[in-house]
Design a protein around this motif. Structure first.
Motif, PDB file in Angstrom:
ATOM      1  N   UNK A 116      -5.215 -21.933  66.704  1.00 53.21           N
ATOM      2  CA  UNK A 116      -5.847 -22.686  65.620  1.00 53.21           C
ATOM      3  C   UNK A 116      -4.779 -23.109  64.618  1.00 53.21           C
ATOM      4  N   UNK A 117      -5.187 -23.858  63.628  1.00 54.33           N
ATOM      5  CA  UNK A 117      -4.241 -24.372  62.634  1.00 54.33           C
ATOM      6  C   UNK A 117      -3.740 -25.738  63.045  1.00 54.33           C
ATOM      7  N   UNK A 118      -2.422 -25.923  62.983  1.00 50.76           N
ATOM      8  CA  UNK A 118      -1.810 -27.207  63.330  1.00 50.76           C
ATOM      9  C   UNK A 118      -0.787 -27.003  64.437  1.00 50.76           C
ATOM     10  N   UNK A 119      -0.785 -27.925  65.408  1.00 48.91           N
ATOM     11  CA  UNK A 119       0.151 -27.851  66.532  1.00 48.91           C
ATOM     12  C   UNK A 119       0.958 -29.143  66.600  1.00 48.91           C
ATOM     13  N   UNK A 120       2.235 -28.998  66.940  1.00 52.84           N
ATOM     14  CA  UNK A 120       3.132 -30.139  67.052  1.00 52.84           C
ATOM     15  C   UNK A 120       3.768 -30.134  68.437  1.00 52.84           C
ATOM     16  N   UNK A 121       3.630 -31.231  69.159  1.00 53.06           N
ATOM     17  CA  UNK A 121       4.245 -31.402  70.473  1.00 53.06           C
ATOM     18  C   UNK A 121       5.368 -32.419  70.330  1.00 53.06           C
ATOM     19  N   UNK A 131      -2.780 -33.101  74.373  1.00 54.04           N
ATOM     20  CA  UNK A 131      -4.191 -33.297  74.719  1.00 54.04           C
ATOM     21  C   UNK A 131      -4.826 -32.003  75.217  1.00 54.04           C
ATOM     22  N   UNK A 132      -4.096 -31.236  76.007  1.00 54.21           N
ATOM     23  CA  UNK A 132      -4.627 -29.953  76.475  1.00 54.21           C
ATOM     24  C   UNK A 132      -4.834 -28.986  75.323  1.00 54.21           C
ATOM     25  N   UNK A 133      -3.889 -28.973  74.371  1.00 51.16           N
ATOM     26  CA  UNK A 133      -4.058 -28.116  73.191  1.00 51.16           C
ATOM     27  C   UNK A 133      -5.288 -28.545  72.390  1.00 51.16           C
ATOM     28  N   UNK A 134      -5.487 -29.844  72.239  1.00 50.64           N
ATOM     29  CA  UNK A 134      -6.655 -30.343  71.507  1.00 50.64           C
ATOM     30  C   UNK A 134      -7.952 -29.988  72.230  1.00 50.64           C
ATOM     31  N   UNK A 135      -7.917 -30.038  73.551  1.00 53.65           N
ATOM     32  CA  UNK A 135      -9.117 -29.756  74.336  1.00 53.65           C
ATOM     33  C   UNK A 135      -9.438 -28.258  74.388  1.00 53.65           C
ATOM     34  N   UNK A 136      -8.416 -27.435  74.537  1.00 51.45           N
ATOM     35  CA  UNK A 136      -8.653 -26.018  74.804  1.00 51.45           C
ATOM     36  C   UNK A 136      -8.485 -25.111  73.589  1.00 51.45           C
ATOM     37  N   UNK A 137      -7.800 -25.583  72.566  1.00 49.26           N
ATOM     38  CA  UNK A 137      -7.606 -24.773  71.367  1.00 49.26           C
ATOM     39  C   UNK A 137      -8.642 -25.105  70.312  1.00 49.26           C
ATOM     40  N   UNK A 138      -8.479 -24.486  69.166  1.00 49.51           N
ATOM     41  CA  UNK A 138      -9.365 -24.746  68.021  1.00 49.51           C
ATOM     42  C   UNK A 138      -8.534 -25.259  66.854  1.00 49.51           C
ATOM     43  N   UNK A 139      -7.648 -26.177  67.159  1.00 54.24           N
ATOM     44  CA  UNK A 139      -6.708 -26.677  66.153  1.00 54.24           C
ATOM     45  C   UNK A 139      -7.378 -27.669  65.211  1.00 54.24           C
ATOM     46  N   UNK A 140      -7.010 -27.580  63.925  1.00 50.71           N
ATOM     47  CA  UNK A 140      -7.469 -28.554  62.939  1.00 50.71           C
ATOM     48  C   UNK A 140      -6.753 -29.876  63.152  1.00 50.71           C
ATOM     49  N   UNK A 141      -5.511 -29.769  63.648  1.00 47.60           N
ATOM     50  CA  UNK A 141      -4.683 -30.963  63.796  1.00 47.60           C
ATOM     51  C   UNK A 141      -3.698 -30.744  64.942  1.00 47.60           C
ATOM     52  N   UNK A 142      -3.604 -31.728  65.830  1.00 44.64           N
ATOM     53  CA  UNK A 142      -2.607 -31.722  66.890  1.00 44.64           C
ATOM     54  C   UNK A 142      -1.846 -33.036  66.776  1.00 44.64           C
ATOM     55  N   UNK A 183       1.685 -24.231  62.920  1.00 39.99           N
ATOM     56  CA  UNK A 183       1.684 -22.876  63.452  1.00 39.99           C
ATOM     57  C   UNK A 183       2.182 -22.816  64.876  1.00 39.99           C
ATOM     58  N   UNK A 184       2.185 -23.959  65.547  1.00 42.05           N
ATOM     59  CA  UNK A 184       2.620 -24.013  66.937  1.00 42.05           C
ATOM     60  C   UNK A 184       3.470 -25.255  67.128  1.00 42.05           C
ATOM     61  N   UNK A 185       4.681 -25.054  67.589  1.00 47.44           N
ATOM     62  CA  UNK A 185       5.584 -26.153  67.897  1.00 47.44           C
ATOM     63  C   UNK A 185       5.995 -25.972  69.349  1.00 47.44           C
ATOM     64  N   UNK A 186       5.830 -26.999  70.166  1.00 50.77           N
ATOM     65  CA  UNK A 186       6.074 -26.871  71.600  1.00 50.77           C
ATOM     66  C   UNK A 186       7.481 -26.379  71.898  1.00 50.77           C
ATOM     67  N   UNK A 187       8.484 -26.827  71.186  1.00 52.32           N
ATOM     68  CA  UNK A 187       9.848 -26.377  71.466  1.00 52.32           C
ATOM     69  C   UNK A 187       9.975 -24.863  71.317  1.00 52.32           C
ATOM     70  N   UNK A 188       9.258 -24.291  70.353  1.00 56.25           N
ATOM     71  CA  UNK A 188       9.268 -22.848  70.152  1.00 56.25           C
ATOM     72  C   UNK A 188       8.635 -22.141  71.356  1.00 56.25           C
TER      73      UNK A 188
END
Length: 195
Positions: A116-121, A131-142, A183-188
């Motif tokens: 959840x929170x915000x994710x950056x790809x 798109x998978x994070x948006x579909x399967x997570x509970x993120x406010x923002x992707x 809270x989530x960055x793909x490179x991390x």
């Protein structure tokens, strides 16, 4: 247009199999079946079971062209224009790398860490991870970013086709994005996965 009873789907499969085998395609008959199913908008099982029927006259030249493209070394995802990724069917072409099955596991790793929170790809390409994070997570923002305008155009087509809420931005490694905490960055995730 009708079908030609003199040219069966099995005949076309045989012809395509010879061409694809000569081009060293690993599973030539399977790929011939997939190409026919894609062109005729059937599933591969239906295409295989209906192989003794006459081939549709308007599908024959398109099938032969698709086989020629594949035999010339073009990836099947580009020939089909589609690639599956987790629960999504996405547009795929030369503008971005093909979504890979081995990359699907990154979503599991990412969602175990943050869901959840915000994710950056960063380097979103086709948008498959965002798109998978948006579909399967509970993120406010992707947010998916890429420096390539053509890759972002492809990702935009996939965002519109899926209807998922993903923002896209053209930037180099996220430079210039509005301030905020992701809270989530793909490179991390890639570093933690050892990729």
């Amino acid at each position: 247009m009708g079908s030609d009873p003199r040219v069966t789907i099995a005949d076309l499969f045989d012809e395509a199999t010879v061409a694809l085998k000569a081009a060293r395609v690993v599973k030539p008959r399977r790929e011939a079946n997939r190409l026919w199913a894609w062109l005729t908008r059937t599933n591969p099982g239906e295409a295989f079971l209906g192989r003794e029927r006459g081939a549709s006259l308007d599908a024959i030249p398109a099938f032969r062209e698709a086989v020629a493209r594949r035999a010339a070394g073009e990836p099947i995802a580009y020939v089909l224009g589609r690639a599956g990724f987790r629960n999504l069917e996405l547009r795929s072409d030369h503008r971005a790398l093909i979504p890979r099955p081995e990359t699907e596991g990154l979503i599991d790793i990412a969602l175990e860490r943050v869901s959840s929170g915000c994710a950056l790809d960063i380097g979103t390409g086709s948008g498959c991870l965002a798109l998978s994070l948006a579909q399967e997570g509970s993120f406010d923002r992707v947010v998916g970013t890429d420096l390539s305008a053509s890759a972002l155009a492809l990702a935009g087509e996939n965002v519109r086709a899926t209807g998922l809420q993903v923002q896209l931005a053209r930037t180099d490694c996220g430079v210039g994005l509005r301030p905020g905490r992701f809270g989530l960055v793909r490179d991390d995730v890639l570093r933690r996965a050892g990729a």
